[in-house]
Each structure stands twice: as C-alpha cells, then as structure tokens.
Design a protein around this motif. Structure first.
Motif, PDB file in Angstrom:
ATOM      1  N   ARG B 130       8.151  -0.429 -18.239  1.00  0.00           N
ATOM      2  CA  ARG B 130       7.878  -1.799 -17.813  1.00  0.00           C
ATOM      3  C   ARG B 130       8.765  -2.806 -18.548  1.00  0.00           C
ATOM      4  O   ARG B 130       8.830  -3.964 -18.172  1.00  0.00           O
ATOM      5  N   THR B 273       6.831   0.301 -11.303  1.00  0.00           N
ATOM      6  CA  THR B 273       5.560  -0.295 -10.914  1.00  0.00           C
ATOM      7  C   THR B 273       4.378   0.472 -11.496  1.00  0.00           C
ATOM      8  O   THR B 273       3.367  -0.128 -11.861  1.00  0.00           O
ATOM      9  N   ASN B 325      -0.958  -7.512  -6.700  1.00  0.00           N
ATOM     10  CA  ASN B 325       0.295  -8.164  -7.098  1.00  0.00           C
ATOM     11  C   ASN B 325       1.409  -7.150  -7.298  1.00  0.00           C
ATOM     12  O   ASN B 325       2.554  -7.378  -6.919  1.00  0.00           O
ATOM     13  N   GLN B 326       1.065  -5.998  -7.890  1.00  0.00           N
ATOM     14  CA  GLN B 326       2.088  -4.983  -8.136  1.00  0.00           C
ATOM     15  C   GLN B 326       2.617  -4.394  -6.833  1.00  0.00           C
ATOM     16  O   GLN B 326       3.800  -4.126  -6.706  1.00  0.00           O
ATOM     17  N   TYR B 327       1.715  -4.207  -5.854  1.00  0.00           N
ATOM     18  CA  TYR B 327       2.159  -3.705  -4.551  1.00  0.00           C
ATOM     19  C   TYR B 327       3.116  -4.700  -3.903  1.00  0.00           C
ATOM     20  O   TYR B 327       4.141  -4.318  -3.334  1.00  0.00           O
ATOM     21  N   ASN B 329       4.941  -6.917  -5.480  1.00  0.00           N
ATOM     22  CA  ASN B 329       6.195  -6.888  -6.244  1.00  0.00           C
ATOM     23  C   ASN B 329       7.056  -5.708  -5.829  1.00  0.00           C
ATOM     24  O   ASN B 329       8.259  -5.856  -5.629  1.00  0.00           O
ATOM     25  N   LEU B 330       6.422  -4.543  -5.689  1.00  0.00           N
ATOM     26  CA  LEU B 330       7.195  -3.351  -5.322  1.00  0.00           C
ATOM     27  C   LEU B 330       7.894  -3.565  -3.980  1.00  0.00           C
ATOM     28  O   LEU B 330       9.078  -3.287  -3.834  1.00  0.00           O
ATOM     29  N   LYS B 332       8.701  -6.377  -2.488  1.00  0.00           N
ATOM     30  CA  LYS B 332       9.786  -7.357  -2.574  1.00  0.00           C
ATOM     31  C   LYS B 332      10.960  -6.818  -3.394  1.00  0.00           C
ATOM     32  O   LYS B 332      12.126  -7.038  -3.050  1.00  0.00           O
ATOM     33  N   ASN B 333      10.634  -6.066  -4.478  1.00  0.00           N
ATOM     34  CA  ASN B 333      11.707  -5.501  -5.308  1.00  0.00           C
ATOM     35  C   ASN B 333      12.553  -4.495  -4.542  1.00  0.00           C
ATOM     36  O   ASN B 333      13.685  -4.224  -4.915  1.00  0.00           O
ATOM     37  N   TYR B 371       9.550 -10.717   5.116  1.00  0.00           N
ATOM     38  CA  TYR B 371       8.966 -10.366   3.813  1.00  0.00           C
ATOM     39  C   TYR B 371       7.633 -11.077   3.621  1.00  0.00           C
ATOM     40  O   TYR B 371       6.672 -10.509   3.091  1.00  0.00           O
ATOM     41  N   SER B 375       4.111  -9.160   2.982  1.00  0.00           N
ATOM     42  CA  SER B 375       3.321  -9.459   1.791  1.00  0.00           C
ATOM     43  C   SER B 375       1.926  -9.926   2.169  1.00  0.00           C
ATOM     44  O   SER B 375       0.938  -9.518   1.555  1.00  0.00           O
TER      45      SER B 375
END
Lengths: 343, 394
Positions: B130, B273, B325-327, B329-330, B332-333, B371, B375
């Motif tokens: 991380r 993630t 939030n992590q999902y 982020n993944l 979008k990342n 996107y 999201s």
C-alpha cells in the motif's frame, strides 16, 4: 452585516474578473506572439535520432529540429531562440490546437483527414518517407509478404497503426498489434521479444535500430508499404504563419539548388545572379510578403544551412542513422524535392 | 418525522434574508462559471473551424486492437472500439475486485493471527503494497517480472496445461456443445435452494432444527449441472495451444491467451488494493467488542456459529463502506493501463481513437461519463448491500 458585505464584494470582484477576462486563443497572430515572446515554441518528438533528439546536455539536434531553428532564424533573427516541447504521437495535435506550441516539427505524416478534419495546416514536406518493418535476423524472413501470425509493436495514434492494418488485411495475413503510447516503449518491447516485428516509417526504423541492444541483430525488410510525407504542422487558422513555415523550408531547399551553403553565403554577396541575390535579401522584398524583415532568408541559410547540409549532418549516410538521399534529393539530382521559386 | 423537522429548521435558517444574499451569489456564480467555460469552448471551436458532434462514432476506426472480448477489427466503427475498451476495463476491474477481496480477507485475518510469523508476514505485505505508488508496481510487474520470462520457443510448460512465455500465458480452451443444459441445471439448483431456504427458516423457528442450506446448495450446484449435461448430451472438446513455426518465428495458436499487459495490470491492481482491503477487514473485526463474543458463548453458540452469526455480520458493517471506496479506486486506477499498452477504455478510446479523430472534447466527455456511470453502479450495488446488512433498530 459587515462580514456579509465583505463577502459579497469579494464575490462581485471575482465575477467581474471573469467578465472582463477572455480566454479565447487569438487567431492569425502566431507571428506577433512569437516576436513578442522573443522565442519560438516548437513541438518535437520524444527522441528519434536524426530527426529530433536531445543529447545528454539537453541540446536538441535533428532534421526536424533544424526546421524549428530555421523558423526562429527567419522570424526572430536568431536560430537559438527555440523552446522545445517533446510530445507523444497521441498528444501532438491537441497540444498544437491548444496553442501551447507554435509549430509541430515531429515527423508527422500529411494526410487528408488531418489536413481537412483536424483544423490543421501542413505547409510543406521536409522528408519523404514510407512505412517499413524491422525484424530479427534470427527470424529468417527476408520479405514482408512472409509475415504471418506475428506480433507487431507499434506506436499508437499514428498513421503507422492504420497502414499496418491495411497491409495485413490486403495481403490476407494475420497479425496482432501491440500498441504503445511512446515510440521508445514500442522499440523496447520489440527488443525484449514481446513482439516479432517493429513497424514505423523507414527513417524511424533506421533511427530506432540504433537504440536496440545489438543493432546488427536486426534487419529492415525491403518493402515500403505506404507513402509518408513528413512535415511541419501549424494551426489551420493562421495563413501568414503557415506561409512563413512553408517558405522557410522552400528557402532551405532552393539554397541547396543554387549551391548556397552556410560557409559560402557571405562570399556570394558580390554575385550577379538575381535568384541568389533574392535568397540573400539583396534584391527584391521577399520578406515583405511574409511580414518579415528582408534578411529572413539570409538568416536561415547563415544560421541553419541549406536542406542538404541539414540532411547530411543529421540523417545522411555518414551519420549513425545512415539514410541515403533517395527521394529526398533535389529534383535536379533525381529526387522529388522541388521548391516553388522564392520571388 | 425527525428528518423532516430538522430539514424544515435548516430551510428556515437558510431563507433568512441575511443568509440568503451570499447563497444567491454563489448559485449565480456557479451558473456563470459553467456558462463562461462552455461559451469559451464554443468560441474557440468556432475560431478553429472545428465542429462538435458525435457523428464520428459510426465511422470506420481503421485500427486493430490487440485484445478484445468481442469480435472487432479495423473495419468496425469507433463506437465498437469504445465497447472493446469498456469491456477490457470491466474485465480487469471485475477480476481485480475478486482477487483483491479474496487476498484482502486472507491477509486482513492473518494480521490478527496469534501466529507470530503469519502476523508479521501479513504486516510486511500490507505495508509494502500500500505504500509503493501503483504505477511503479505496474511497471515492476510488466517490465521486471514479465519481461524476464523466456521467449516463445523456450516457454515454461506446467503440467501440459499452462504455457508461460514473454508474449503471454496460454491455457487450453474448453469448447462446450449444448452448453445451455448446464445453464438450466444451475438455474434449477438456484431455484431449489431458494425454496429450501424459505423452508429452513420456517423449520428453524418452529423446532430450532438447523438445515445446512449452504452445504446442500454447494452439492446441488455441482450435481444438477452434471445430470443435465449427461441428459442433454453436452460434449466438451479441449483445444490445446499449439506451437507453430513460421520461418524463424514461433507462435502459440489456439487455446485461451492472456496477454502480458493484462496480467501485469491485474496483478498490480489486485495486490495494491488488497493491502487496503486487508486493513479494512482488520478494522472491522477489531471493532467488534469482546463482550459480543462472550455473550454469544454464554448463550451457547459454538465458535463457528459465533463467527458466522455474531462477528462477521457486525464486522461487515464496518468493512463495507471503506471497501466500496477501494473497489471504486481499483476501477478508476485501471486507467493506468495506458502506461503499459493494455487496451482499456482510456487507452483505446481516450488514446488511440482520440488522436485518430481529433474529437477531444466529445471523447473525453464520453469517457468521463462512462467512468462516472461505472463508479455509481458499483456504489449503488454496495450501498444496497450495506443497507441490507445494516443494524435494524426495532
């Protein structure tokens, strides 16, 4: 109450700034902007040896870089006053359209859709090229007709990518494109074995072969699968600026035709030949048509040299890139470089 | 009732003249800024003779894409190239989320282990993955790990099943005929389970007998499709990747091919993630007070019942919101794919298609909206789930 009034005033002031400010990019003023700024913003590649490449000290050289320098010499009287912006193939047109650069000199192919559809103008061609393939010698293939079921590394957002498909489709051969946003990444991927073939313009193949770990292990296949006239690009809404770029290049080509070089230009000042006198700014008022001073063409030749000099110094047979003149010779010597008369 | 009265008070406060003035200004200002920028764009487009429009979507794209889930080639439209990019993004996000969740739960639970080594190893895992920038991790997997694999002719072959080389990972392809019967079997298994669950709840409340619904479900999900497959004459053919030589060039043809760009992106997104999810899991479990477990024990629940009925349902309430939030982020990342040439939505559509058409405003608008939609859909699903497992106050 007092606090609210202050706030309101602050907001009003903020709104007012917006009302009176205008962000609109000025059309038809590229030359004025360059003169005011005192330097030329030139978009170049992220490193193609011989075309536009920065050395360890950050000094840019190459045949495309010479176009930038010649324009700066014509407009500002000083070939060194250029600010270079390295751009990927993908970003180059957007950056030009946004006005961040004045001219794009980045081995860019002149096509109908770019000229007509992208609101761009291609004033001239400074290198006639064609697309080819580079392959490992160990692959034991000597013709592009034998390429089948191959993985091809290519730079994305280029005409190369489109020609690649056309070629394999037309010849009923199978391939898999592996597209990268930077030429360097595509070359590195090919060199590492991710692809069997690397494709770009032949000049680019020769230039990029010098970047592989062992250049002698790779060959360039004889076929040329496309026409790639490469040249500088400007925005489509500024005719004066397009003319300056077009005639800067024409001066370099014509200077070679008349045998005017960086070294002999001062000794030619006594010549009786009117064509040479015009190129030296001693007769006629060539600069006036471009809203430039009359020494513009003299400055180009004196500071940058003629087209042949630029070619030999950057991509000619004596350089690591090692390209013969071929199509890029003067029309008097079997090539297709033919500049309209500077008069 | 409570909410409405609070809202009324707020509204009343907001409508007081002294407070009204700056608010009106703010709204006018926002409207003006939006107007200003759209007008400015319009003027600049006009001055460069650029026309705004989405007609280009039906034009031929003209470029091929390395990796596509649907049938695409250069004669397809730009709209189809968008679909290829979108599906590639969803593919890497979907598997990324699954792997990150599984890894995250394993590592998060290990972080609480009393085994010293397991505990410390998972600590190192979390801190390492991380705290390194994601783009560097992508580069590490792509340029260091995958680029050092052997070439095609020297491929590593594992159990005649997995073939690994620099140009990709290959596995055999299973081709089913009459696949639809297996699907029918699955549907029947789900339907039976649904009624069984209803019945099991009834039995539990009436006689306190526990019917192991989940175990029966697992059994049905395996048995029913097999029975249906036998009845419906389902045949499986296995297509193995074959090494083909064309002059000096070796190539695996057939089978399923996973391109290195996809793998590098999937590894890095999942590992990065999962480190965050692991911390969420740890936090969720630690949030359950010891008293809850003790109360559960004293009521006669055994260890697994305590975990299943008391700890996990409560821990999930803490785990899910930050994990959502992590999902996001993944997903979008995954747009960092462009850096290594994986043809995702950003790479194909906001990259290649944009530079081939020059339709920057239209394409960036479409991609941003896409996107945003992805999201929001993920958020809606997880918010729904979160609400479903939330503490019900009676």
């Amino acid at each position: 109450m007092k606090k609210i009034t202050t706030n309101s005033f602050a907001i009003l002031a903020f709104v007012a700034t917006f009302i009176f400010a205008t962000f609109s990019a000025n059309a038809n003023q590229t030359r004025e902007n360059v003169v005011k700024r005192g330097s030329l913003n030139c978009g170049v590649s992220q490193g193609v040896p011989g075309f536009s490449n920065a050395d360890a000290s950050g000094k840019w050289t190459g045949i495309d870089v010479d176009v930038c320098r010649a324009i700066a010499a014509a407009v500002l009287g000083d070939a060194t006053k250029v600010k270079y912006t390295p751009l990927s193939a993908k970003d180059r047109f957007e950056v030009l359209k946004a006005g961040d650069i004045d001219v794009l000199a980045r081995n860019t192919t002149w096509t109908l859709s770019r000229d007509g559809g992208l609101a761009l103008e291609f004033p001239a061609t400074n290198f006639y090229d064609g697309q080819g393939f580079m392959i490992r010698k160990a692959a034991n293939i000597n013709s592009a007709k034998k390429l089948n079921n191959v993985k091809v590394c290519v730079e994305t957002g280029t005409t190369t990518e489109l020609n690649l498909r056309d070629y394999f489709k037309a010849n009923k051969l199978k391939y898999e494109p592996v597209a990268f946003t930077k030429a360097d990444e595509a070359v590195a991927a090919y060199d590492a074995g991710r692809c069997d073939v690397y494709t770009t313009d032949k000049s680019g193949l020769a230039a990029n072969r010098t970047k592989t770990k062992n250049p002698a292990d790779h060959i360039i296949l004889p076929e040329t699968i496309s026409k790639e006239p490469l040249g500088p690009v400007v925005r489509g809404n500024d005719e004066n600026w397009a003319n300056i770029v077009r005639w800067t290049l024409n001066v370099m080509i014509e200077a070679e035709e008349y045998g005017i070089t960086q070294a002999n230009i001062d000794s030619l000042k006594t010549t009786e030949d009117p064509a040479i006198k015009r190129l030296l700014g001693l007769e006629g008022e060539t600069g006036k048509n471009l809203s430039l001073g009359n020494t513009w063409s003299y400055n180009i030749i004196k500071q940058v040299g003629n087209y042949g000099e630029s070619y030999e110094a950057n991509v000619g047979p004596k350089t690591p890139v090692g390209l013969a003149r071929g199509l890029n010779a003067s029309w008097r010597k079997g090539g297709i470089l033919y500049a309209p008369p500077v008069r | 009732m409570f909410l409405t009265s609070q809202f009324k008070t707020t509204l009343k406060k907001n409508l007081q003249p002294l407070n009204l003035l700056p608010q009106v200004f703010l709204i006018l200002l926002i409207i003006y800024i939006v107007y200003f920028f759209s007008k400015n764009t319009e003027i600049n487009l006009d001055s460069r003779n650029l026309n705004f429009g989405f007609d280009f979507l039906s034009n031929n794209a003209g470029f091929d894409i390395q990796f596509s889930l649907i049938n695409y080639d250069g004669s397809s439209s730009y709209a189809k190239s968008y679909l290829v990019g979108l599906l590639n993004t969803l593919l890497v996000a979907f598997f990324g989320i699954i792997f990150a969740t599984i890894l995250g739960f394993i590592v998060g639970i290990s972080r609480l282990s009393t085994n010293w080594m397991l505990n410390k190893l998972s600590l190192i895992y979390v801190e390492l993955f991380r705290n390194l920038p994601l783009i560097l991790q992508i580069f590490f997997w792509y340029f260091v790990v995958i680029r050092s694999l052997p070439s095609t002719e020297k491929s590593v072959i594992i159990l005649n099943f997995l073939i690994i080389n620099l140009q990709g990972f290959y596995i055999p392809k299973f081709i089913f005929s009459n696949f639809v019967f297996i699907f029918y079997g699955l549907i029947l298994a789900l339907a039976v389970t649904f009624f069984l669950r209803y019945y099991a709840t009834k039995v539990f409340y009436e006689s306190a007998k526990v019917i192991p619904v989940f175990k029966i479900f697992l059994l049905l999900v395996i048995i029913f499709p097999i029975i249906f497959a036998l009845l419906g004459d389902v045949k499986i053919t296995i297509e193995y990747p074959k090494l083909v030589k064309n002059f000096g060039i070796f190539n695996y043809l057939g089978g399923v091919k996973l391109v290195p760009e996809f793998l590098a992106l999937l590894f890095s997104l999942s590992l990065y993630t999962s480190a965050f999810i692991a911390e969420n899991v740890r936090a969720g479990i630690l949030a359950i007070s010891k008293g809850q477990k003790e109360a559960s024990k004293s009521l006669g629940f055994n260890n697994s019942q305590t975990l299943k009925l008391i700890v996990i349902p409560q821990a999930l309430r803490v785990i899910i919101p930050p994990t959502t939030n992590q999902y996001l982020n993944l997903t979008k990342n995954s747009s960092l794919a462009a850096a290594i040439g994986y043809p995702d939505l950003t790479g194909v559509f906001a990259g290649t298609a944009l530079s081939q058409t020059g339709k920057a405003i239209e394409i960036i608008f479409i991609v941003m909206m896409t996107y945003l939609t992805i999201s929001l859909i993920i958020s809606i699903i997880l918010n729904w789930y979160n609400k479903k497992i939330a503490l019900v106050e009676r």
